[in-house]
Design an enzyme around this catalytic site. Sequence first.
Site, PDB file in Angstrom:
ATOM      1  N   GLY A   1     -16.406   5.929 103.344  1.00 24.98           N
ATOM      2  CA  GLY A   1     -17.401   5.790 102.277  1.00 24.98           C
ATOM      3  C   GLY A   1     -16.873   6.244 100.932  1.00 24.98           C
ATOM      4  O   GLY A   1     -15.661   6.354 100.731  1.00 24.98           O
TER       5      GLY A   1
ATOM      6  N   GLY B   1     -10.321   0.092  95.822  1.00 24.09           N
ATOM      7  CA  GLY B   1      -9.325   0.054  96.905  1.00 24.09           C
ATOM      8  C   GLY B   1      -9.976  -0.454  98.182  1.00 24.09           C
ATOM      9  O   GLY B   1      -9.487  -1.378  98.842  1.00 24.09           O
ATOM     10  N   HIS B   2     -11.127   0.146  98.534  1.00 20.67           N
ATOM     11  CA  HIS B   2     -11.872  -0.316  99.710  1.00 20.67           C
ATOM     12  C   HIS B   2     -12.285  -1.786  99.526  1.00 20.67           C
ATOM     13  O   HIS B   2     -12.241  -2.577 100.458  1.00 20.67           O
ATOM     14  CB  HIS B   2     -13.142   0.525  99.911  1.00 20.67           C
ATOM     15  CG  HIS B   2     -12.897   1.981 100.150  1.00 20.67           C
ATOM     16  ND1 HIS B   2     -13.214   2.951  99.236  1.00 20.67           N
ATOM     17  CD2 HIS B   2     -12.382   2.640 101.215  1.00 20.67           C
ATOM     18  CE1 HIS B   2     -12.919   4.144  99.711  1.00 20.67           C
ATOM     19  NE2 HIS B   2     -12.402   3.990 100.915  1.00 20.67           N
TER      20      HIS B   2
ATOM     21  N   GLN C   1      -0.913   6.680 108.201  1.00 16.64           N
ATOM     22  CA  GLN C   1      -2.044   6.293 109.056  1.00 16.64           C
ATOM     23  C   GLN C   1      -1.889   4.849 109.548  1.00 16.64           C
ATOM     24  O   GLN C   1      -2.078   4.558 110.747  1.00 16.64           O
ATOM     25  CB  GLN C   1      -3.330   6.440 108.248  1.00 16.64           C
ATOM     26  CG  GLN C   1      -4.560   5.810 108.886  1.00 16.64           C
ATOM     27  CD  GLN C   1      -5.804   6.089 108.075  1.00 16.64           C
ATOM     28  OE1 GLN C   1      -6.334   7.181 108.153  1.00 16.64           O
ATOM     29  NE2 GLN C   1      -6.286   5.130 107.313  1.00 16.64           N
TER      30      GLN C   1
ATOM     31  N   ARG D   1     -11.100  10.918  96.779  1.00 17.81           N
ATOM     32  CA  ARG D   1     -10.907  12.317  96.350  1.00 17.81           C
ATOM     33  C   ARG D   1     -10.627  12.429  94.845  1.00 17.81           C
ATOM     34  O   ARG D   1     -10.670  13.541  94.310  1.00 17.81           O
ATOM     35  CB  ARG D   1      -9.795  12.983  97.152  1.00 17.81           C
ATOM     36  CG  ARG D   1     -10.187  13.245  98.606  1.00 17.81           C
ATOM     37  CD  ARG D   1      -9.201  14.155  99.323  1.00 17.81           C
ATOM     38  NE  ARG D   1      -9.708  14.584 100.610  1.00 17.81           N
ATOM     39  CZ  ARG D   1      -9.430  13.979 101.773  1.00 17.81           C
ATOM     40  NH1 ARG D   1      -8.649  12.924 101.801  1.00 17.81           N
ATOM     41  NH2 ARG D   1      -9.939  14.447 102.902  1.00 17.81           N
TER      42      ARG D   1
HETATM   43  P1  AMP Z   1     -10.892   6.159 103.435  1.00 18.43           P
HETATM   44  O1  AMP Z   1     -12.307   5.843 103.131  1.00 18.43           O
HETATM   45  O2  AMP Z   1     -10.216   7.030 102.429  1.00 18.43           O
HETATM   46  O3  AMP Z   1     -10.704   6.628 104.866  1.00 18.43           O
HETATM   47  O4  AMP Z   1     -10.108   4.777 103.350  1.00 18.43           O
HETATM   48  C1  AMP Z   1     -10.524   3.661 104.095  1.00 18.43           C
HETATM   49  C2  AMP Z   1      -9.480   2.590 103.996  1.00 18.43           C
HETATM   50  O5  AMP Z   1      -9.316   2.215 102.636  1.00 18.43           O
HETATM   51  C3  AMP Z   1      -8.092   3.053 104.494  1.00 18.43           C
HETATM   52  O6  AMP Z   1      -7.496   1.994 105.231  1.00 18.43           O
HETATM   53  C4  AMP Z   1      -7.369   3.335 103.216  1.00 18.43           C
HETATM   54  O7  AMP Z   1      -5.962   3.201 103.320  1.00 18.43           O
HETATM   55  C5  AMP Z   1      -7.949   2.260 102.304  1.00 18.43           C
HETATM   56  N1  AMP Z   1      -7.760   2.649 100.917  1.00 18.43           N
HETATM   57  C6  AMP Z   1      -8.152   3.788 100.304  1.00 18.43           C
HETATM   58  N2  AMP Z   1      -7.737   3.821  99.025  1.00 18.43           N
HETATM   59  C7  AMP Z   1      -7.051   2.657  98.823  1.00 18.43           C
HETATM   60  C8  AMP Z   1      -6.361   2.103  97.705  1.00 18.43           C
HETATM   61  N3  AMP Z   1      -6.289   2.736  96.544  1.00 18.43           N
HETATM   62  N4  AMP Z   1      -5.780   0.902  97.852  1.00 18.43           N
HETATM   63  C9  AMP Z   1      -5.835   0.233  99.051  1.00 18.43           C
HETATM   64  N5  AMP Z   1      -6.465   0.704 100.143  1.00 18.43           N
HETATM   65  C10 AMP Z   1      -7.066   1.907 100.028  1.00 18.43           C
END
Ligand code: AMP
Length: 285
Positions: A30, A35-36, A159, A193
Amino acid sequence: MLIKTINELREYLQPYRADNNTIGLVPTMGALHNGHLSLIKAAKGMCDRVVVSVFVNPIQFGPKEDYNKYPRTLDADYDLCTKNGVDVVFSPTPEEMYGKGFILSNDNLTYVCPPFNYTDKLCGKSRVGHFDGVCTVVNKLFNIVQPNFAFFGEKDAQQLIIIKKMVKDLNIPVEIIPCPIVREASGLALSSRNKYLSEEGKKQALVLSKILNNIKSCYDKGIKDVNLLKETAFSFLNDNVELEYLEIFNSETLEPQEVADSSSRAFIACRVEGVRLIDNIKLGA
Ligand code: AMP
C-alpha cells in the site's frame, strides 16, 4: 472492488479462472505511488483480471522496524486502483492471513525460507528473517489468487531475485514479470518510505542514485574492477548519509564478483534522516 477475505476473493476469481481469463497479481504494502502504478499498468496490459494486494505484512518486519508506523492509506490506494482499471483490491487483516490471535513467531506458522546464499547479504544481512516473511506471504498470495502472472519491481532487486528462485525451486505455476524502477525527475527512486523524509532529506537521498549512476558511467568507460568501482562512491558520501552497504553482485545469483561484467548489478542501502532507503542499477546493457 474491495475484498478483505480469502474466501470472497476465491469466489470472485473462480468463474474467471473457469473461463480461462488470465489473472495478474500485483503484491504491495500500500501507500501506492507511481512505482506501484507502473506494475499495475504492466498487469493491465497483459492480463484479463488484475488483483492488487494491499497488505502490510507483519512477519517481514523485525521487532525494531517500522511495522506500526508504516503508512496505511487504503482509501487513496483503492481510488488509484479503481481509476486505473484494477478489478480487485485485496486487503486482508493480519488475522485473516495468519489466523486469529496469531503471534509474530515461527513457533506456529509454516514459513517458506529462501536459501542462505541469497539472504545472508544486502538487505538480508541487517533484516534477519525479512525474506522468510516475504516468501511466506508471497507464497500464500500465490496460493490464494493463483495468478498466471505476478508483477514485481526491480526497485527491490534482491526480493525479485529471491522470489524468482522460490518459484523455480517450488515449481509454482506463475510467471514473474520484472518491472523497471520508477524515479522522480531528480533521480530518487520512488518508495512508500520517502514519505518519512523532509524536503531536505529528499535532497540528501539523491546520493544513492548519484553513486549508482556514477558507478554505471565508470563501468561504461571501462573500469571493471569491483573495488575500484565501489571506491568511486566515497566522494559522494557526507555526514547526512549513513551507508549500510554498497555491493556489486551477479544480478541473477547474487554471487559476489571481483570483476564486473554485463551480468552485474550495483546495490546500495543508506539511512537518511533515520530512514532506510535502497536502490540499485544494472551495469550491463
Ligand atoms: P511495496 O509496497 O514497497 O512492498 O512494493 C510493492 C511492489 O512495488 C514491489 O514489487 C516493489 O518492488 C514495487 N515498487 C516499489 N517501488 C517501486 C519503484 N520505484 N519502481 C518500480 N517498482 C516499485
